[in-house]
Enzyme design. Structure first.
Site, PDB file in Angstrom:
ATOM      1  N   LYS A 135     -11.573   0.554  -2.104  1.00 15.26           N
ATOM      2  CA  LYS A 135     -10.547   1.132  -2.960  1.00 15.26           C
ATOM      3  C   LYS A 135     -11.057   1.157  -4.402  1.00 15.26           C
ATOM      4  O   LYS A 135     -11.807   2.040  -4.760  1.00 15.26           O
ATOM      5  CB  LYS A 135      -9.234   0.382  -2.769  1.00 15.26           C
ATOM      6  CG  LYS A 135      -8.749   0.532  -1.317  1.00 15.26           C
ATOM      7  CD  LYS A 135      -7.596  -0.315  -0.965  1.00 15.26           C
ATOM      8  CE  LYS A 135      -7.194  -0.088   0.484  1.00 15.26           C
ATOM      9  NZ  LYS A 135      -8.197  -0.516   1.478  1.00 15.26           N
ATOM     10  N   HIS A 155      -5.248  -3.714  -2.625  1.00 12.00           N
ATOM     11  CA  HIS A 155      -4.850  -2.736  -3.638  1.00 12.00           C
ATOM     12  C   HIS A 155      -4.705  -3.343  -5.028  1.00 12.00           C
ATOM     13  O   HIS A 155      -4.296  -2.655  -5.961  1.00 12.00           O
ATOM     14  CB  HIS A 155      -3.554  -2.044  -3.213  1.00 12.00           C
ATOM     15  CG  HIS A 155      -3.723  -1.178  -2.002  1.00 12.00           C
ATOM     16  ND1 HIS A 155      -4.128   0.135  -2.081  1.00 12.00           N
ATOM     17  CD2 HIS A 155      -3.583  -1.463  -0.695  1.00 12.00           C
ATOM     18  CE1 HIS A 155      -4.206   0.637  -0.863  1.00 12.00           C
ATOM     19  NE2 HIS A 155      -3.883  -0.309  -0.001  1.00 12.00           N
ATOM     20  N   SER A 214       0.793  -1.231   0.000  1.00 14.66           N
ATOM     21  CA  SER A 214       0.000   0.000   0.000  1.00 14.66           C
ATOM     22  C   SER A 214       0.818   1.271   0.000  1.00 14.66           C
ATOM     23  O   SER A 214       0.345   2.312  -0.463  1.00 14.66           O
ATOM     24  CB  SER A 214      -0.939   0.012   1.208  1.00 14.66           C
ATOM     25  OG  SER A 214      -0.203  -0.057   2.419  1.00 14.66           O
TER      26      SER A 214
END
Length: 399
Positions: free
Chosen positions: A243, A212, A184
């Site tokens: 995300k 991610h 990240s």
């Protein structure tokens, strides 16, 4: 001040002197429907700090799906899922997730932190050993601490060091390897192929956090494990909706026996109120768009390559990666804060990331690009970054 709190004042003052205190950045509104521009303190800023990689957070189809779910099921979760908070929408979402990830089952959590802490603490315990990459997310670290298993941190992406630790602690009752797939704060990838080999060689189990990578990698956005063709060899696949999906929540996908066990043993799930129906409805809509609108993955990957190349062309050191997380490491905390402040003054939202989020001496500006950014916006942003560097060099601020 109450004398009992003197120690707090002293410790906070110590953090302040190290430039380690935090403040909110209050976003007053999104200046455009794509979310690429936001308004902070009355000023429009190009948003280069968002995890909204695919630009879905403001998509009206997702917003409307959430509204529809709220109208049908109500505004709140009202109870834990094991009481009466398990709306039928939950079952639909978990079935769709399992199909998407090609696993027997899925389980939705309130957020990524609760997913990692709950899953790891449930699946590992005293007498077990958990091997964790040194740059894994804090939620993984905290989950291992909660599990009471032995915690062994291997050097970042160092498979020789991991193998050394696996050999050394071969007598552990159970062995888990846990890693982010895309890290990240650095934006680099875990060597997943080698991790699968070590998992098999040392009779361990493997958990991969795809927070991610979900939505961004893989043919239908399933993540980096699917892109590499090893998803079926990973015991637990974790991901988030907060995300690339642009909504909120998290999930794990695994064999049915693991999902069934977690339903009983994952304390962060058992003792938490269910997510509101609006969130589940929006997540269902986002999952469909992630699978079908592959142009978004291509766009964010292209923007990541472009932004990196633009920074390199101006003399910045940037890794040869293709992920949307692009760190500009400056080192000192105060320098990094000054850089972030000047970015805002020039119309760019990109925050300073400091210890303990990153190791000492590696404070950085964490840039992130979105599918919705235009090349013109990225070129303009790089020009501002370059000019700020020159300003701070002239002032003797950056060495």
């Amino acid at each position: 001040m109450n004398k009992r709190y003197t120690w707090l004042e002293e410790e906070y003052d110590s953090l302040r002197k190290q430039s380690l205190t935090r403040e909110w950045n209050t976003v007053e509104s999104a200046s455009d429907r794509a979310g690429t521009w936001i308004q902070v303190e009355g000023k429009p800023l190009l948003n280069l700090s968002s995890n909204n990689y695919l630009g879905l957070a403001h998509d009206q189809r997702i917003v409307e799906a959430g509204k529809k779910a709220a109208e049908e099921w109500g505004a709140g979760g009202t109870a834990s899922r094991l009481v009466h908070g398990n709306y039928a929408l939950y079952n639909v979402l978990e079935q769709q997730l399992a199909l998407w990830k090609e696993r027997e089952g899925a389980l939705v959590f309130a957020n990524g932190y609760q997913a990692n802490t709950g899953v790891i603490a449930a699946l590992a315990g005293r007498g077990d050993a958990v091997f964790s990459d040194r740059l894994n997310h804090a939620s993984i670290v905290d989950g291992i601490v909660l599990s009471r298993a032995e915690h062994f941190r291997y050097r970042h992406n160092d498979m020789d060091h991991l193998e050394f630790l696996l050999k050394k602690h071969h007598g552990a009752r159970r062995k888990w390897i846990v890693t982010d797939s895309i890290f990240s704060m650095d934006g680099d990838k875990a060597p997943l192929l080698e991790l699968v080999q070590l998992r098999d060689r040392y009779d361990a189990m493997l958990m991969v956090d795809e927070a991610h990578a979900g939505g961004v990698r893989g043919e239908e956005g399933q993540g980096l494990c699917h892109e590499l063709g090893i998803a079926g060899q990973v015991d637990v696949l974790m991901g988030t909706f907060s995300k690339a999906f642009g909504v909120y929540g998290a999930y794990v996908c695994a064999d049915e026996i693991i999902i069934r066990y977690l339903m009983t043993k994952a304390r962060s799930l058992v003792y938490s109120t269910a997510l509101p129906p609006a969130v589940i409805g929006s997540n269902l809509a986002a999952l469909s768009l992630v699978q079908t609108e592959s142009w978004r993955r291509k766009a964010v990957r292209q923007n990541a390559l472009v932004f990196r190349q633009l920074l390199r062309s101006r003399g910045f050191t940037v890794d040869e990666e293709d992920t949307p997380i692009i760190p500009l490491t400056l080192g000192e905390n105060e320098w990094t804060l000054q850089f972030s402040k000047r970015l805002r003054q020039r119309g760019i939202a990109a925050v300073a990331i400091r210890p303990p989020t990153v190791p000492e001496g590696t404070a950085r500006i964490r840039f992130t690009v979105m599918a919705a950014h235009t090349r013109e916006e990225l070129e303009w942003a790089c020009e501002q970054v370059s000019e700020i560097r020159n300003e701070l060099h002239k002032g003797g601020t950056i060495s």
